[in-house]
Scaffold this motif. Sequence first.
Motif, PDB file in Angstrom:
ATOM      1  N   LEU A   1       0.829  -1.200   0.000  1.00  0.00           N
ATOM      2  CA  LEU A   1       0.000   0.000   0.000  1.00  0.00           C
ATOM      3  C   LEU A   1       0.870   1.260   0.000  1.00  0.00           C
ATOM      4  CD1 LEU A   1      -2.707  -1.095   2.601  1.00  0.00           C
ATOM      5  CD2 LEU A   1      -2.916  -1.069   0.111  1.00  0.00           C
ATOM      6  N   HIS A   2       0.309   2.341  -0.548  1.00  0.00           N
ATOM      7  CA  HIS A   2       1.014   3.618  -0.613  1.00  0.00           C
ATOM      8  C   HIS A   2       0.066   4.741  -0.183  1.00  0.00           C
ATOM      9  CE1 HIS A   2       2.966   0.972  -3.604  1.00  0.00           C
ATOM     10  NE2 HIS A   2       4.088   1.567  -3.220  1.00  0.00           N
ATOM     11  N   ALA A   3       0.653   5.801   0.321  1.00  0.00           N
ATOM     12  CA  ALA A   3      -0.148   6.977   0.663  1.00  0.00           C
ATOM     13  C   ALA A   3      -0.810   7.527  -0.597  1.00  0.00           C
ATOM     14  CB  ALA A   3       0.730   8.040   1.318  1.00  0.00           C
ATOM     15  N   GLY A   4      -2.093   7.830  -0.493  1.00  0.00           N
ATOM     16  CA  GLY A   4      -2.862   8.293  -1.629  1.00  0.00           C
ATOM     17  C   GLY A   4      -3.714   7.221  -2.271  1.00  0.00           C
ATOM     18  N   ASP A   5      -3.517   5.957  -1.907  1.00  0.00           N
ATOM     19  CA  ASP A   5      -4.345   4.885  -2.453  1.00  0.00           C
ATOM     20  C   ASP A   5      -5.775   5.007  -1.958  1.00  0.00           C
ATOM     21  OD1 ASP A   5      -2.164   3.916  -3.747  1.00  0.00           O
ATOM     22  OD2 ASP A   5      -1.803   2.229  -2.373  1.00  0.00           O
ATOM     23  N   ASN A   6      -6.708   4.572  -2.779  1.00  0.00           N
ATOM     24  CA  ASN A   6      -8.114   4.530  -2.414  1.00  0.00           C
ATOM     25  C   ASN A   6      -8.566   3.086  -2.298  1.00  0.00           C
ATOM     26  OD1 ASN A   6      -8.589   7.370  -2.421  1.00  0.00           O
ATOM     27  ND2 ASN A   6      -8.606   7.314  -4.659  1.00  0.00           N
ATOM     28  N   LEU A   7      -9.341   2.785  -1.275  1.00  0.00           N
ATOM     29  CA  LEU A   7      -9.850   1.441  -1.031  1.00  0.00           C
ATOM     30  C   LEU A   7     -11.355   1.479  -0.892  1.00  0.00           C
ATOM     31  CD1 LEU A   7      -7.250   0.207   1.636  1.00  0.00           C
ATOM     32  CD2 LEU A   7      -7.215  -0.213  -0.825  1.00  0.00           C
ATOM     33  N   SER A   8     -11.984   0.381  -1.263  1.00  0.00           N
ATOM     34  CA  SER A   8     -13.425   0.247  -1.087  1.00  0.00           C
ATOM     35  C   SER A   8     -13.751  -0.129   0.350  1.00  0.00           C
ATOM     36  CB  SER A   8     -13.987  -0.804  -2.043  1.00  0.00           C
ATOM     37  OG  SER A   8     -13.758  -0.450  -3.393  1.00  0.00           O
ATOM     38  N   LEU A   9     -15.000   0.086   0.729  1.00  0.00           N
ATOM     39  CA  LEU A   9     -15.440  -0.178   2.092  1.00  0.00           C
ATOM     40  C   LEU A   9     -16.542  -1.222   2.072  1.00  0.00           C
ATOM     41  CD1 LEU A   9     -14.924   0.894   5.015  1.00  0.00           C
ATOM     42  CD2 LEU A   9     -16.948   2.313   4.703  1.00  0.00           C
ATOM     43  N   TYR A  10     -16.387  -2.255   2.895  1.00  0.00           N
ATOM     44  CA  TYR A  10     -17.382  -3.308   3.028  1.00  0.00           C
ATOM     45  C   TYR A  10     -17.826  -3.388   4.486  1.00  0.00           C
ATOM     46  CZ  TYR A  10     -16.481  -5.175  -1.651  1.00  0.00           C
ATOM     47  OH  TYR A  10     -16.384  -5.332  -3.008  1.00  0.00           O
ATOM     48  N   GLN A  11     -19.120  -3.466   4.681  1.00  0.00           N
ATOM     49  CA  GLN A  11     -19.651  -3.615   6.027  1.00  0.00           C
ATOM     50  C   GLN A  11     -19.822  -5.094   6.358  1.00  0.00           C
ATOM     51  OE1 GLN A  11     -23.235  -1.448   6.812  1.00  0.00           O
ATOM     52  NE2 GLN A  11     -23.128  -1.777   9.009  1.00  0.00           N
ATOM     53  N   VAL A  12     -19.411  -5.474   7.545  1.00  0.00           N
ATOM     54  CA  VAL A  12     -19.523  -6.852   8.012  1.00  0.00           C
ATOM     55  C   VAL A  12     -20.847  -7.003   8.753  1.00  0.00           C
ATOM     56  CG1 VAL A  12     -18.465  -8.678   9.386  1.00  0.00           C
ATOM     57  CG2 VAL A  12     -17.020  -6.994   8.215  1.00  0.00           C
ATOM     58  N   ILE A  13     -21.713  -7.857   8.258  1.00  0.00           N
ATOM     59  CA  ILE A  13     -23.039  -8.054   8.836  1.00  0.00           C
ATOM     60  C   ILE A  13     -23.174  -9.497   9.284  1.00  0.00           C
ATOM     61  CG2 ILE A  13     -25.517  -8.010   8.385  1.00  0.00           C
ATOM     62  CD1 ILE A  13     -25.066  -5.793   6.417  1.00  0.00           C
ATOM     63  N   MET A  14     -23.593  -9.680  10.510  1.00  0.00           N
ATOM     64  CA  MET A  14     -23.844 -11.010  11.061  1.00  0.00           C
ATOM     65  C   MET A  14     -25.318 -11.342  10.888  1.00  0.00           C
ATOM     66  SD  MET A  14     -20.772 -11.559  11.919  1.00  0.00           S
ATOM     67  CE  MET A  14     -21.005 -13.165  12.696  1.00  0.00           C
ATOM     68  N   VAL A  15     -25.608 -12.414  10.189  1.00  0.00           N
ATOM     69  CA  VAL A  15     -26.977 -12.825   9.892  1.00  0.00           C
ATOM     70  C   VAL A  15     -27.273 -14.106  10.659  1.00  0.00           C
ATOM     71  CG1 VAL A  15     -28.605 -13.449   8.081  1.00  0.00           C
ATOM     72  CG2 VAL A  15     -26.792 -11.794   7.617  1.00  0.00           C
ATOM     73  N   GLY A  16     -28.326 -14.090  11.445  1.00  0.00           N
ATOM     74  CA  GLY A  16     -28.712 -15.258  12.217  1.00  0.00           C
ATOM     75  C   GLY A  16     -29.306 -16.349  11.346  1.00  0.00           C
ATOM     76  N   SER A  17     -29.100 -17.587  11.777  1.00  0.00           N
ATOM     77  CA  SER A  17     -29.636 -18.732  11.046  1.00  0.00           C
ATOM     78  C   SER A  17     -31.108 -18.929  11.378  1.00  0.00           C
ATOM     79  CB  SER A  17     -28.852 -20.000  11.397  1.00  0.00           C
ATOM     80  OG  SER A  17     -29.444 -21.138  10.823  1.00  0.00           O
TER      81      SER A  17
ATOM     82  N   VAL B   1     -26.474 -19.506  15.862  1.00  0.00           N
ATOM     83  CA  VAL B   1     -25.568 -19.691  14.736  1.00  0.00           C
ATOM     84  C   VAL B   1     -25.742 -18.513  13.786  1.00  0.00           C
ATOM     85  CG1 VAL B   1     -25.004 -21.117  12.732  1.00  0.00           C
ATOM     86  CG2 VAL B   1     -25.538 -22.196  14.928  1.00  0.00           C
ATOM     87  N   THR B   2     -24.651 -17.909  13.387  1.00  0.00           N
ATOM     88  CA  THR B   2     -24.700 -16.754  12.497  1.00  0.00           C
ATOM     89  C   THR B   2     -23.759 -16.967  11.317  1.00  0.00           C
ATOM     90  OG1 THR B   2     -22.954 -15.613  13.749  1.00  0.00           O
ATOM     91  CG2 THR B   2     -25.243 -15.147  14.366  1.00  0.00           C
ATOM     92  N   ASP B   3     -24.092 -16.316  10.220  1.00  0.00           N
ATOM     93  CA  ASP B   3     -23.232 -16.269   9.045  1.00  0.00           C
ATOM     94  C   ASP B   3     -22.733 -14.843   8.864  1.00  0.00           C
ATOM     95  OD1 ASP B   3     -23.307 -18.923   8.299  1.00  0.00           O
ATOM     96  OD2 ASP B   3     -25.157 -18.681   7.146  1.00  0.00           O
ATOM     97  N   THR B   4     -21.526 -14.720   8.336  1.00  0.00           N
ATOM     98  CA  THR B   4     -20.920 -13.419   8.100  1.00  0.00           C
ATOM     99  C   THR B   4     -21.102 -13.040   6.642  1.00  0.00           C
ATOM    100  OG1 THR B   4     -19.263 -13.865   9.809  1.00  0.00           O
ATOM    101  CG2 THR B   4     -18.831 -12.048   8.299  1.00  0.00           C
ATOM    102  N   ARG B   5     -21.633 -11.847   6.405  1.00  0.00           N
ATOM    103  CA  ARG B   5     -21.834 -11.347   5.057  1.00  0.00           C
ATOM    104  C   ARG B   5     -21.111 -10.005   4.902  1.00  0.00           C
ATOM    105  NH1 ARG B   5     -22.780 -15.733   4.270  1.00  0.00           N
ATOM    106  NH2 ARG B   5     -24.712 -16.781   3.642  1.00  0.00           N
ATOM    107  N   LEU B   6     -20.550  -9.795   3.721  1.00  0.00           N
ATOM    108  CA  LEU B   6     -19.882  -8.535   3.402  1.00  0.00           C
ATOM    109  C   LEU B   6     -20.723  -7.770   2.394  1.00  0.00           C
ATOM    110  CD1 LEU B   6     -16.191  -9.783   2.993  1.00  0.00           C
ATOM    111  CD2 LEU B   6     -17.395  -9.101   5.071  1.00  0.00           C
ATOM    112  N   VAL B   7     -21.093  -6.547   2.743  1.00  0.00           N
ATOM    113  CA  VAL B   7     -21.931  -5.707   1.883  1.00  0.00           C
ATOM    114  C   VAL B   7     -21.139  -4.459   1.521  1.00  0.00           C
ATOM    115  CG1 VAL B   7     -24.089  -4.436   1.689  1.00  0.00           C
ATOM    116  CG2 VAL B   7     -24.019  -6.582   2.982  1.00  0.00           C
ATOM    117  N   LYS B   8     -20.982  -4.224   0.233  1.00  0.00           N
ATOM    118  CA  LYS B   8     -20.206  -3.075  -0.229  1.00  0.00           C
ATOM    119  C   LYS B   8     -20.983  -1.787  -0.025  1.00  0.00           C
ATOM    120  CE  LYS B   8     -17.445  -1.382  -4.100  1.00  0.00           C
ATOM    121  NZ  LYS B   8     -17.004  -1.627  -5.491  1.00  0.00           N
ATOM    122  N   ARG B   9     -20.292  -0.771   0.494  1.00  0.00           N
ATOM    123  CA  ARG B   9     -20.876   0.542   0.702  1.00  0.00           C
ATOM    124  C   ARG B   9     -20.300   1.535  -0.319  1.00  0.00           C
ATOM    125  NH1 ARG B   9     -25.323  -0.951   2.994  1.00  0.00           N
ATOM    126  NH2 ARG B   9     -25.087  -1.859   5.074  1.00  0.00           N
TER     127      ARG B   9
END
Length: 372
Positions: A309-325, A331-339
């Motif tokens: 990585l370098h200063a000035g780089d741009n990265l995307s953001l994903y939210q971590v959501i726990m979804v119940g079974s 029991v939960t599953d982990t889902r990544l949702v792009k913001r």
Amino acid sequence: MGSLHTPPQRINSLLLTCIISLSSPVLGSSIVPDDIAYKPKSTLKTTQEASPTPAESGVVVGTGELPTTSTNVPPTQYLTSSQCPDQSRSHDNLYKSVAITQFLRSSPHTANAGNLYAAEAGLPELIRAQLRQKYQSIGPAVILMGFAHPDLSETQLKQQAQKIARQTRTQFVLSGTIVDMAMLAPDTTYNPNLYRQLANGFHDLTHIKIFDQRTRVMSMEVHLRDGFTGELLLTKTYSTNGIWNQRRPIGFDSPAFAKTHYGKRVKSLASKISNELAQVIHCQPFMAAIDSAPGQTQVLLHGGANNGLHAGDNLSLYQVIMVGSNSEYQVTDTRLVKRETRLHLSEVYPAHSIAIIEGGSYLNGSYLAASE
């Protein structure tokens, strides 16, 4: 005498009640301040004139409306090597970390011949060496622990992968099981008859392997998982065989083992495994955990110059959501949702970076950064 004091007492009670009722709005506003980040929309409409909106204050709240059921959350998408759209994408140059666990052995007695008991650590080490030698963008490390037993449920295997990834701060977790290391005909090596002794001597002298019956197999299962969600990225069975002509207990990780025909075949198989693992890993974006605090527009990224990585780089953001079974308790599953929000790296250090949230937002919840 008691009746003479009744009117003054009632007057005092009425005065005290009036004082409390008049002062309660003042006390209430100072003890419980309004927080626009957690007020419902209906309440916000009625208090817009009294409280500044996020746009007016220059701060945008990053809390999204989370789905309440698993049906509203899209599953996390991963790309296999055959689906990788572009092998030259920029994130392929970023350093991705892999934790390789010690392999299990489903049939321990098959390692008896030659005392190859160190195969549980030796095979992961061969794969690690191949990955390190051929693919500099992948940082593998063999850890001194084994993965969960393969008979566990898929949910338990996911949780085990997530736990190992958190402990080692790695993006991927590789585990495996040695299914078979048996000799097809042990007597041809350890108890040969006169004819077989002559045949073995001929094969050792001429190095002709086509009719040599001292065959030993190597069969293993390999599983690659995403460390953040525990999702399975690759699962495959690999096998090979070679001539085992050693009657001494030379061990798996010895120079003598590497010189044997069987040892060379095992090393070649490890090279094949590392090639296919690298193809799958290269198709996944670089991801790193984020440490954020409510009300702050700067976050700490668990990745830095060591990851490319370098200063000035741009990265995307994903939210971590726990979804119940819907079928299993607790029991939960982990889902990544792009913001839509992005991260801009302002300071980059060897192992971490400081990122600024685009638009002056601040985050509530758990998030990951990913290469674009």
